[in-house]
Design a protein around this motif. Structure first.
Motif, PDB file in Angstrom:
ATOM      1  N   ASP A   1      -0.561  -7.551 -10.606  1.00  0.00           N
ATOM      2  CA  ASP A   1      -1.889  -8.528  -9.993  1.00  0.00           C
ATOM      3  C   ASP A   1      -3.246  -7.134 -11.201  1.00  0.00           C
ATOM      4  N   ALA A   2      -3.796  -7.737 -11.905  1.00  0.00           N
ATOM      5  CA  ALA A   2      -4.519  -6.700 -12.854  1.00  0.00           C
ATOM      6  C   ALA A   2      -5.957  -6.667 -12.252  1.00  0.00           C
ATOM      7  N   GLY A   3      -5.902  -7.358 -11.462  1.00  0.00           N
ATOM      8  CA  GLY A   3      -7.334  -6.527 -10.299  1.00  0.00           C
ATOM      9  C   GLY A   3      -7.053  -5.266 -10.031  1.00  0.00           C
ATOM     10  N   THR A   4      -5.852  -5.446  -8.958  1.00  0.00           N
ATOM     11  CA  THR A   4      -5.362  -4.845  -8.872  1.00  0.00           C
ATOM     12  C   THR A   4      -5.639  -3.305  -8.969  1.00  0.00           C
ATOM     13  N   ARG A   5      -4.315  -3.344 -10.246  1.00  0.00           N
ATOM     14  CA  ARG A   5      -4.088  -2.617 -10.970  1.00  0.00           C
ATOM     15  C   ARG A   5      -5.780  -1.620 -11.448  1.00  0.00           C
ATOM     16  N   SER A   6      -6.650  -2.713 -12.068  1.00  0.00           N
ATOM     17  CA  SER A   6      -7.710  -2.230 -12.180  1.00  0.00           C
ATOM     18  C   SER A   6      -8.712  -1.277 -11.440  1.00  0.00           C
TER      19      SER A   6
ATOM     20  N   LEU B   1      -3.329  -2.593   2.291  1.00  0.00           N
ATOM     21  CA  LEU B   1      -2.488  -2.339   0.848  1.00  0.00           C
ATOM     22  C   LEU B   1      -1.739  -2.663   1.646  1.00  0.00           C
ATOM     23  N   HIS B   2      -1.005  -2.841   2.435  1.00  0.00           N
ATOM     24  CA  HIS B   2       0.889  -4.078   2.526  1.00  0.00           C
ATOM     25  C   HIS B   2       1.272  -4.441   1.801  1.00  0.00           C
ATOM     26  N   PRO B   3       2.271  -4.641   1.197  1.00  0.00           N
ATOM     27  CA  PRO B   3       2.733  -5.245   0.776  1.00  0.00           C
ATOM     28  C   PRO B   3       2.534  -7.219   0.422  1.00  0.00           C
ATOM     29  N   LYS B   4       2.891  -7.440   1.579  1.00  0.00           N
ATOM     30  CA  LYS B   4       3.167  -8.727   2.328  1.00  0.00           C
ATOM     31  C   LYS B   4       1.399  -9.196   2.332  1.00  0.00           C
ATOM     32  N   LYS B   5       0.292  -8.683   2.230  1.00  0.00           N
ATOM     33  CA  LYS B   5      -1.179  -8.706   2.044  1.00  0.00           C
ATOM     34  C   LYS B   5      -1.330  -9.296   0.662  1.00  0.00           C
ATOM     35  N   PRO B   6      -2.692 -10.526   0.607  1.00  0.00           N
ATOM     36  CA  PRO B   6      -2.137 -11.038  -0.910  1.00  0.00           C
ATOM     37  C   PRO B   6      -3.155  -9.664  -1.728  1.00  0.00           C
ATOM     38  N   TYR B   7      -3.254 -10.115  -3.187  1.00  0.00           N
ATOM     39  CA  TYR B   7      -4.351  -9.425  -3.921  1.00  0.00           C
ATOM     40  C   TYR B   7      -5.307  -9.047  -3.167  1.00  0.00           C
ATOM     41  N   SER B   8      -6.033 -10.566  -3.463  1.00  0.00           N
ATOM     42  CA  SER B   8      -7.557  -9.993  -3.024  1.00  0.00           C
ATOM     43  C   SER B   8      -7.933  -8.812  -1.561  1.00  0.00           C
ATOM     44  N   ASP B   9      -6.688  -8.859  -0.774  1.00  0.00           N
ATOM     45  CA  ASP B   9      -7.216  -8.039   0.101  1.00  0.00           C
ATOM     46  C   ASP B   9      -6.729  -6.362  -0.358  1.00  0.00           C
ATOM     47  N   HIS B  10      -6.067  -6.770  -1.750  1.00  0.00           N
ATOM     48  CA  HIS B  10      -5.434  -5.382  -2.248  1.00  0.00           C
ATOM     49  C   HIS B  10      -6.432  -4.718  -2.979  1.00  0.00           C
TER      50      HIS B  10
ATOM     51  N   MET C   1      -9.845  -5.776  -2.515  1.00  0.00           N
ATOM     52  CA  MET C   1     -10.872  -5.741  -2.110  1.00  0.00           C
ATOM     53  C   MET C   1     -10.520  -3.973  -1.111  1.00  0.00           C
ATOM     54  N   ALA C   2      -9.163  -3.044  -0.372  1.00  0.00           N
ATOM     55  CA  ALA C   2      -9.379  -2.250  -0.256  1.00  0.00           C
ATOM     56  C   ALA C   2      -9.513  -0.952  -1.165  1.00  0.00           C
ATOM     57  N   LEU C   3      -9.005  -1.648  -2.087  1.00  0.00           N
ATOM     58  CA  LEU C   3      -9.013  -0.423  -3.723  1.00  0.00           C
ATOM     59  C   LEU C   3     -10.538  -0.274  -3.657  1.00  0.00           C
ATOM     60  N   GLY C   4     -11.026  -1.252  -3.939  1.00  0.00           N
ATOM     61  CA  GLY C   4     -12.448  -1.247  -4.081  1.00  0.00           C
ATOM     62  C   GLY C   4     -13.349  -0.280  -3.210  1.00  0.00           C
ATOM     63  N   THR C   5     -13.041   0.025  -1.819  1.00  0.00           N
ATOM     64  CA  THR C   5     -13.519   0.422  -0.241  1.00  0.00           C
ATOM     65  C   THR C   5     -13.002   1.970  -0.988  1.00  0.00           C
ATOM     66  N   LEU C   6     -11.661   1.774  -1.087  1.00  0.00           N
ATOM     67  CA  LEU C   6     -11.522   3.167  -1.587  1.00  0.00           C
ATOM     68  C   LEU C   6     -12.606   4.011  -2.819  1.00  0.00           C
ATOM     69  N   ALA C   7     -11.893   3.449  -3.638  1.00  0.00           N
ATOM     70  CA  ALA C   7     -12.661   3.690  -4.546  1.00  0.00           C
ATOM     71  C   ALA C   7     -14.014   4.369  -4.468  1.00  0.00           C
ATOM     72  N   GLU C   8     -15.077   3.372  -3.983  1.00  0.00           N
ATOM     73  CA  GLU C   8     -16.778   3.871  -3.614  1.00  0.00           C
ATOM     74  C   GLU C   8     -16.962   4.826  -2.539  1.00  0.00           C
ATOM     75  N   VAL C   9     -15.995   4.675  -1.511  1.00  0.00           N
ATOM     76  CA  VAL C   9     -15.939   5.950  -0.494  1.00  0.00           C
ATOM     77  C   VAL C   9     -15.923   7.173  -0.833  1.00  0.00           C
TER      78      VAL C   9
END
Length: 124
Positions: free
Chosen positions: A96-101, A50-59, A61-69
């Motif tokens: 990024d809309a996917g990140t916000r979602s 979730l580091h700001p320098k990481k691409p949105y696709s990583d954000h 993915m990571a947020l999805g995992t946080l939520a699923e866990v």
């Protein structure tokens, strides 16, 4: 050719990381609240994506995992609230809309499982 090899390697790395995160999601579903001990060591790694320098696709993915866990662990996620909730809240500001979602979904899951901890973050 050298550039193509580098692109292939990056694509391979992304596929591998996606698979690892998907495995974490599935393990959390299998273990439920019992996943807490493993999550303690994995959470720090997930948060690095979730580091700001990481691409949105990583954000996403990571947020999805946080939520699923969090969803899989239920109330057992409460000890991790202070590490997870503020980051999810911050990610609502992403362009990024996917990140916000995924951040919004994760916050909803956290609010369900950590009601007392989440309440002070919202006005009455």
């Amino acid at each position: 050719d050298e550039f193509e090899d580098e692109d292939d390697e990056q694509d391979h790395d992304q596929v591998l990381i996606d698979a690892v995160f998907e495995t974490v999601d599935e393990l959390a579903k299998v273990y439920g609240p019992g996943f807490a001990q493993l999550w303690q060591s994995l959470l720090t790694v997930v948060l690095t994506y979730l580091h700001p320098k990481k691409p949105y696709s990583d954000h996403v993915m990571a947020l999805g995992t946080l939520a699923e866990v969090a969803n899989a662990m239920g109330e057992a996620i409460q000890p991790f609230f202070d590490q997870m909730f503020p980051v999810m809240l911050q990610m609502l500001q992403s362009p990024d809309a996917g990140t916000r979602s995924n951040a919004a979904y994760g916050l909803g899951v956290m609010c369900q499982s950590c009601t007392l901890q989440a309440t002070p973050h919202f006005g009455t």
